[in-house]
Design an enzyme around this catalytic site. Structure first.
Site, PDB file in Angstrom:
ATOM      1  N   THR A 177       0.828  -1.201   0.000  1.00  0.00           N
ATOM      2  CA  THR A 177       0.000   0.000   0.000  1.00  0.00           C
ATOM      3  C   THR A 177       0.865   1.255   0.000  1.00  0.00           C
ATOM      4  OG1 THR A 177      -1.664  -1.190   1.261  1.00  0.00           O
ATOM      5  CG2 THR A 177      -1.736   1.197   1.407  1.00  0.00           C
TER       6      THR A 177
ATOM      7  N   ARG B 215     -13.168  -8.327  -1.758  1.00  0.00           N
ATOM      8  CA  ARG B 215     -12.625  -7.971  -0.431  1.00  0.00           C
ATOM      9  C   ARG B 215     -12.173  -6.499  -0.411  1.00  0.00           C
ATOM     10  NH1 ARG B 215      -7.475  -5.831   1.438  1.00  0.00           N
ATOM     11  NH2 ARG B 215      -7.097  -6.587   3.528  1.00  0.00           N
ATOM     12  N   VAL B 216     -12.554  -5.783   0.608  1.00  0.00           N
ATOM     13  CA  VAL B 216     -12.104  -4.407   0.789  1.00  0.00           C
ATOM     14  C   VAL B 216     -11.352  -4.341   2.108  1.00  0.00           C
ATOM     15  CG1 VAL B 216     -12.826  -2.011   1.094  1.00  0.00           C
ATOM     16  CG2 VAL B 216     -14.033  -3.485  -0.535  1.00  0.00           C
ATOM     17  N   GLY B 217     -10.184  -3.741   2.073  1.00  0.00           N
ATOM     18  CA  GLY B 217      -9.373  -3.638   3.284  1.00  0.00           C
ATOM     19  C   GLY B 217      -9.546  -2.299   3.969  1.00  0.00           C
ATOM     20  N   ASP B 218      -8.536  -1.930   4.713  1.00  0.00           N
ATOM     21  CA  ASP B 218      -8.590  -0.707   5.515  1.00  0.00           C
ATOM     22  C   ASP B 218      -8.428   0.565   4.685  1.00  0.00           C
ATOM     23  OD1 ASP B 218      -5.878  -1.745   5.111  1.00  0.00           O
ATOM     24  OD2 ASP B 218      -5.280   0.124   6.086  1.00  0.00           O
TER      25      ASP B 218
ATOM     26  N   GLY C 178      -4.947  -5.149   6.499  1.00  0.00           N
ATOM     27  CA  GLY C 178      -6.134  -4.321   6.583  1.00  0.00           C
ATOM     28  C   GLY C 178      -7.173  -4.778   7.575  1.00  0.00           C
TER      29      GLY C 178
ATOM     30  N   THR D 138      -0.609   1.523   6.506  1.00  0.00           N
ATOM     31  CA  THR D 138      -0.299   0.398   5.621  1.00  0.00           C
ATOM     32  C   THR D 138      -0.206  -0.861   6.467  1.00  0.00           C
ATOM     33  OG1 THR D 138       1.437  -0.607   4.263  1.00  0.00           O
ATOM     34  CG2 THR D 138       2.148   1.099   5.780  1.00  0.00           C
ATOM     35  N   GLY D 139      -0.473  -2.006   5.865  1.00  0.00           N
ATOM     36  CA  GLY D 139      -0.347  -3.255   6.612  1.00  0.00           C
ATOM     37  C   GLY D 139      -1.555  -4.138   6.416  1.00  0.00           C
TER      38      GLY D 139
HETATM   39  N1  GLY Z   1      -3.582  -2.266   3.886  1.00  0.00           N
HETATM   40  C1  GLY Z   1      -4.022  -2.724   2.654  1.00  0.00           C
HETATM   41  C2  GLY Z   1      -5.043  -3.755   2.723  1.00  0.00           C
HETATM   42  O1  GLY Z   1      -5.070  -4.544   3.660  1.00  0.00           O
HETATM   43  O2  GLY Z   1      -5.847  -3.816   1.837  1.00  0.00           O
END
Ligand code: GLY
Length: 299
Positions: free
Chosen positions: A169, A197-200, A223, A220-221
Site C-alpha cells: 500500500t 474484499r475491501v481492506g482498511d 487491513g 499500511t499493513g
Molecule cells: N492495507 C491494505 C489492505 O489490507 O488492503
C-alpha cells in the site's frame, strides 16, 4: 507554517533485493511533489500527486503492480481526505484504473457522496473522463507469477494473520504553506484476497485520516487488523495530547495488542512534526526534513 511532505510505500518483509526500488520510488515521489508544494500547491494536490507517482510505479501494490485477487483480477481501493473540513472521497474494488486516488478525489469534489464502489464507481470514473484501461495494463509479470505460485498452495486463502504478507500500500501526508493538512492512501489490497474484499485503505479513519486540528495519517499493513482499531483516527486523536512520535508508537501498540495485527503509519501533527512507526520487518518511507533535505528509510 512549515511545509511538510511524507510518503510511504508499504510495511512488510520487503525482500532485500527490492529495497533499492522501494527507496527510489518513495524518493521520486518527494522529488516531484515537494518543489510544487514549495511553489504553493495545496496539501490536497500534493498528496494526490505523490500517490499518483507511487501508483504508476510497478514496484508497489497500488495502481500498476497491484496484487491479483483469487479470480486473477486487480481490484483497487483508495482514499483522500482534506484536513480543513474533514471531507473525504473513497473508492473500493475498482478495476482498470491507474489512479484510484484521483477517482476518490473526484467523488469528494463533484458528488454529494464520500465513497463509491465497484460498477457505480467505474461508471462515475467514465463520466468524469478517466481513462478505462485494458485489464492487463496494470498487470506485472511479477504479480502474475506470484498469483500462480500461491494459487498452487493448498492453503490459499484471503489472509494469514501472522504471516508477514506483502502489503505495499502507498500513502502520503502533507502540510501546505497555509498549515492545511491532507492524507491519501491507495492499494491493491492483499495477495490471496477474495474478489470483492475491501481492506482498511479506503475506510475513513482506518487507511487515512486528516484533521487540521490534530494531524493527518496514512496507514499500511494487514487491513483486517487495521480496521479493527481505526488506526489512522486512533493516532490522530492521540496527536492532540502527545508528541507526534508518541502518538505513532501508541497506534502501533494498539494495532498489535488490540488488533492482533501488523502494519505501519506515517503522519504529521498540527505543528508540522512528523510521525512514523511500524511493527513489520521493514517499511519504505521518505520525508523532507526541517532543513529541506530528503530522507529515505526502509527500516
Ligand atoms: N492495507 C491494505 C489492505 O489490507 O488492503
Amino acid at each position: 507554517m512549515p511545509i511538510r511532505l511524507i510518503v510511504h510505500g508499504g510495511a512488510w518483509s520487503i525482500p532485500d533485493e527490492m529495497d533499492t526500488a522501494h527507496l527510489q520510488g518513495v524518493q521520486r515521489a518527494l522529488a516531484e511533489v515537494y518543489p510544487a508544494l514549495q511553489a504553493g500547491i495545496s496539501a490536497l494536490d500534493a498528496v494526490e500527486r505523490a500517490v499518483n507517482i507511487l501508483e504508476e510505479d510497478p514496484t508497489f501494490d497500488a495502481g500498476r503492480g497491484a496484487f491479483l485477487n483469487d479470480r486473477g483480477e486487480i481490484e483497487l481501493d483508495a482514499i483522500i481526505m482534506d484536513g480543513r473540513d474533514l471531507s473525504f472521497g473513497a473508492v473500493a474494488a475498482v478495476q482498470n484504473l491507474l489512479h484510484p486516488v484521483s477517482l476518490a478525489r473526484e467523488i469528494m469534489s463533484k458528488t454529494d457522496h464520500s465513497m463509491l464502489v465497484g460498477k457505480g464507481a467505474q461508471a462515475f470514473a467514465k463520466s468524469v473522463g478517466m481513462e478505462e484501461l485494458d485489464p492487463t495494463a496494470l498487470l506485472t509479470d511479477r504479480e502474475l507469477a506470484y498469483y500462480h505460485q500461491i494459487k498452487e498452495d493448498p492453503n490459499f486463502k484471503s489472509h494469514h494473520p501472522f504471516e508477514p504478507l506483502p502489503s505495499d500500500t502507498v500513502g502520503a501526508v502533507a502540510m501546505d504553506q497555509h498549515g492545511h493538512l491532507a492524507a491519501a492512501t491507495s492499494t491493491g489490497g492483499t495477495p490471496r484476497k477474495m474478489a470483492g474484499r475491501v481492506g482498511d485503505s479506503p475506510i475513513v479513519g482506518a487507511g487515512a485520516y486528516a484533521d487540521n486540528q490534530t494531524g493527518a495519517v496514512s496507514t499500511t499493513g494487514w487491513g483486517e487488523s487495521i480496521m479493527k482499531v481505526l488506526l489512522a483516527k486512533t493516532v490522530c486523536d492521540r496527536l492532540e495530547h502527545f508528541s507526534a512520535q508518541e502518538a505513532a508508537k501508541y497506534g502501533i501498540q494498539v494495532l498489535r495488542e488490540r488488533g492482533q495485527g501488523y502494519g505501519g503509519l506515517i503522519g504529521i501533527n498540527a505543528n508540522g512534526e512528523y510521525s512514523f512507526a511500524y511493527n513489520t520487518e521493514k517499511m519504505a518511507w521518505a520525508w523532507v526534513d526541517e532543513a529541506g533535505a530528503f530522507q529515505t528509510r526502509i527500516r
